[in-house]
Design a protein around this motif. Structure first.
Motif, PDB file in Angstrom:
ATOM      1  N   VAL A  61      73.280  22.154 -24.718  1.00 20.85           N
ATOM      2  CA  VAL A  61      74.010  21.437 -23.672  1.00 20.85           C
ATOM      3  C   VAL A  61      74.199  19.993 -24.114  1.00 20.85           C
ATOM      4  O   VAL A  61      73.237  19.328 -24.519  1.00 20.85           O
ATOM      5  N   CYS A  64      75.536  16.363 -22.660  1.00 16.25           N
ATOM      6  CA  CYS A  64      75.909  15.581 -21.481  1.00 16.25           C
ATOM      7  C   CYS A  64      76.800  14.429 -21.944  1.00 16.25           C
ATOM      8  O   CYS A  64      76.326  13.525 -22.654  1.00 16.25           O
ATOM      9  N   PRO A  67      80.100  28.995 -18.555  1.00 12.68           N
ATOM     10  CA  PRO A  67      78.827  29.064 -17.820  1.00 12.68           C
ATOM     11  C   PRO A  67      78.488  30.482 -17.372  1.00 12.68           C
ATOM     12  O   PRO A  67      79.373  31.317 -17.165  1.00 12.68           O
ATOM     13  N   PRO A 126      72.557  23.680 -12.602  1.00 12.29           N
ATOM     14  CA  PRO A 126      71.662  23.875 -13.752  1.00 12.29           C
ATOM     15  C   PRO A 126      70.244  24.275 -13.408  1.00 12.29           C
ATOM     16  O   PRO A 126      69.481  24.625 -14.309  1.00 12.29           O
ATOM     17  N   ILE A 134      78.653  23.884 -12.279  1.00  6.92           N
ATOM     18  CA  ILE A 134      77.473  24.689 -12.560  1.00  6.92           C
ATOM     19  C   ILE A 134      76.284  24.082 -11.842  1.00  6.92           C
ATOM     20  O   ILE A 134      76.248  22.868 -11.586  1.00  6.92           O
ATOM     21  N   LEU A 137      78.780  19.037 -20.302  1.00  9.00           N
ATOM     22  CA  LEU A 137      78.719  18.735 -18.871  1.00  9.00           C
ATOM     23  C   LEU A 137      79.039  17.276 -18.612  1.00  9.00           C
ATOM     24  O   LEU A 137      78.785  16.408 -19.451  1.00  9.00           O
ATOM     25  N   SER A 186      64.575  26.388 -17.784  1.00 10.02           N
ATOM     26  CA  SER A 186      65.743  26.085 -16.967  1.00 10.02           C
ATOM     27  C   SER A 186      66.529  24.938 -17.587  1.00 10.02           C
ATOM     28  O   SER A 186      65.963  24.030 -18.212  1.00 10.02           O
ATOM     29  N   MET A 187      67.841  24.988 -17.423  1.00 11.42           N
ATOM     30  CA  MET A 187      68.684  23.920 -17.917  1.00 11.42           C
ATOM     31  C   MET A 187      68.315  22.588 -17.256  1.00 11.42           C
ATOM     32  O   MET A 187      68.307  21.538 -17.898  1.00 11.42           O
ATOM     33  N   LEU A 188      67.994  22.641 -15.963  1.00 11.53           N
ATOM     34  CA  LEU A 188      67.619  21.431 -15.242  1.00 11.53           C
ATOM     35  C   LEU A 188      66.388  20.782 -15.875  1.00 11.53           C
ATOM     36  O   LEU A 188      66.368  19.568 -16.124  1.00 11.53           O
ATOM     37  N   SER A 247      71.355  28.346 -13.392  1.00 10.49           N
ATOM     38  CA  SER A 247      72.425  28.918 -14.211  1.00 10.49           C
ATOM     39  C   SER A 247      72.240  28.592 -15.690  1.00 10.49           C
ATOM     40  O   SER A 247      71.511  27.676 -16.067  1.00 10.49           O
ATOM     41  N   ARG A 248      72.945  29.357 -16.531  1.00  8.73           N
ATOM     42  CA  ARG A 248      72.787  29.227 -17.979  1.00  8.73           C
ATOM     43  C   ARG A 248      74.173  29.237 -18.627  1.00  8.73           C
ATOM     44  O   ARG A 248      75.148  28.852 -17.988  1.00  8.73           O
TER      45      ARG A 248
END
Length: 322
Positions: free
Chosen positions: A239, A241, A288, A308, A306, A320, A255-257, A311-312
């Motif tokens: 990912v 940013c 996504p 995060p 999305i 993003l 997790s993406m978060l 989701s993946r």
């Protein structure tokens, strides 16, 4: 919303509101009215919106069920959850009038769209966002009908208020009528927009019966995250940013978060279950894999946003706006 969550750092837009009214509106349900202590107007909202209420150790999401034109107060309906881990139990057993609560401003992922006619299907505490929608649709002069189910009549909130609409409201407690006859209820033309909120079995049954309806005519809001088969099929992905100029690798099982937060990216978040929508980000590049409980099936095919927390990615890389 029903998820108890860890409380993230407070934001600069947080509201400090006092409890101006706390009353029982059904068995196991209280009506909570919040106001600014100086009497100032509260941030505007539209039917379907919810606010995040911060309590000791947890944040809970509750739908706004008042009249959006009344800018001086927010009204919430809160169900006492049998297995509450602090949220609803605190409100029912410890909260008192004149106490102050931190509240995040309204967000809306269950917006009332313009339609020629409406069918509302509510189950239990799912009536809360529907009350505000009915107020608005009635004001617009559009045809509508509500079918409201619950376990017993005594546990169904806002019945006195809804009685003013006469035969537009059909009340069907399960102990008197059995389960809702969804095949009959949902037999409406595609010109009718259907809004459904309630427990997962009700929403899943409604979605199953509406698979052949025109896209965009069914709208649902969940209290808790739904189970998705794809959620277990996880692989690592990258990912980037764009605004922060940070690139991270999200590991399988991570997790993406969490990956973004660990890399120092400043993000909003609350539920971590894909239900509240506070962590929403725009997708600039990549495909996504939507595992949230907010987007509809049709929206998941085209959405350029999305969540995060759950989701993946279907592609090897996402870009993003963060």
């Amino acid at each position: 919303m029903r998820s108890d969550t860890a409380v993230p750092p407070s934001g600069t837009d947080d509201l400090q509101l006092v409890v101006s009214e706390l009353s029982r509106c059904a068995d196991g349900v209280v009506s909570l009215v919040l106001a600014d202590p100086q009497g100032r107007e509260l941030p505007a909202w539209e039917p379907g919106a919810h606010v995040d209420v911060c309590m000791p150790g947890v944040t809970r999401q509750y739908s706004l069920c008042g009249d959006p034109r009344e800018r001086g107060t927010y009204r919430l309906g809160v169900l006492l959850e049998p297995e509450s881990r602090g949220g609803s139990k605190f409100i029912h057993e410890q909260l008192c009038a004149e106490q102050t609560l931190t509240v995040h401003p309204p967000r809306n992922h269950f917006a009332l769209e313009d339609a020629a006619e409406y069918l509302f299907v509510a189950g239990g505490i799912g009536i809360t966002p529907i009350v505000a929608m009915i107020t608005e649709v009635e004001r617009r002069g559009r045809p509508w009908r509500l079918v409201y189910g619950g376990r017993q009549r005594s546990s169904m909130a806002f019945l006195d208020e809804l009685a003013a609409y006469g035969d537009k409201v059909v009340v069907r407690p399960q102990d008197e009528f059995g389960l809702l006859d969804l095949d009959e209820i949902l037999d409406v033309p595609d010109s009718v927009h259907i809004y459904c909120c309630g427990p997962e079995p009700l929403i899943a049954a409604v979605e199953e019966r509406c698979t052949r309806r025109a896209a965009g005519t069914l709208h649902v809001e969940r209290f808790a995250a739904r189970e998705l088969p794809e959620a277990g099929e996880q692989t690592a992905f990258e990912v980037h940013c764009q605004e922060s100029d940070v690139t991270v690798t999200v590991a399988a099982g991570q997790s993406m978060l969490d990956a973004l937060l660990d890399a120092g990216v400043d993000l909003n978040f609350d539920c971590r279950e894909g239900t509240c929508g506070s962590c929403e980000l725009e997708v600039l590049e990549g495909r996504p894999l939507h595992l949230d409980s907010i987007l509809s099936v049709a929206e998941r095919e085209t959405a350029e946003i999305i969540f995060p927390c759950v989701s993946r990615a279907r592609s090897d890389r996402l870009v993003l706006d963060a």
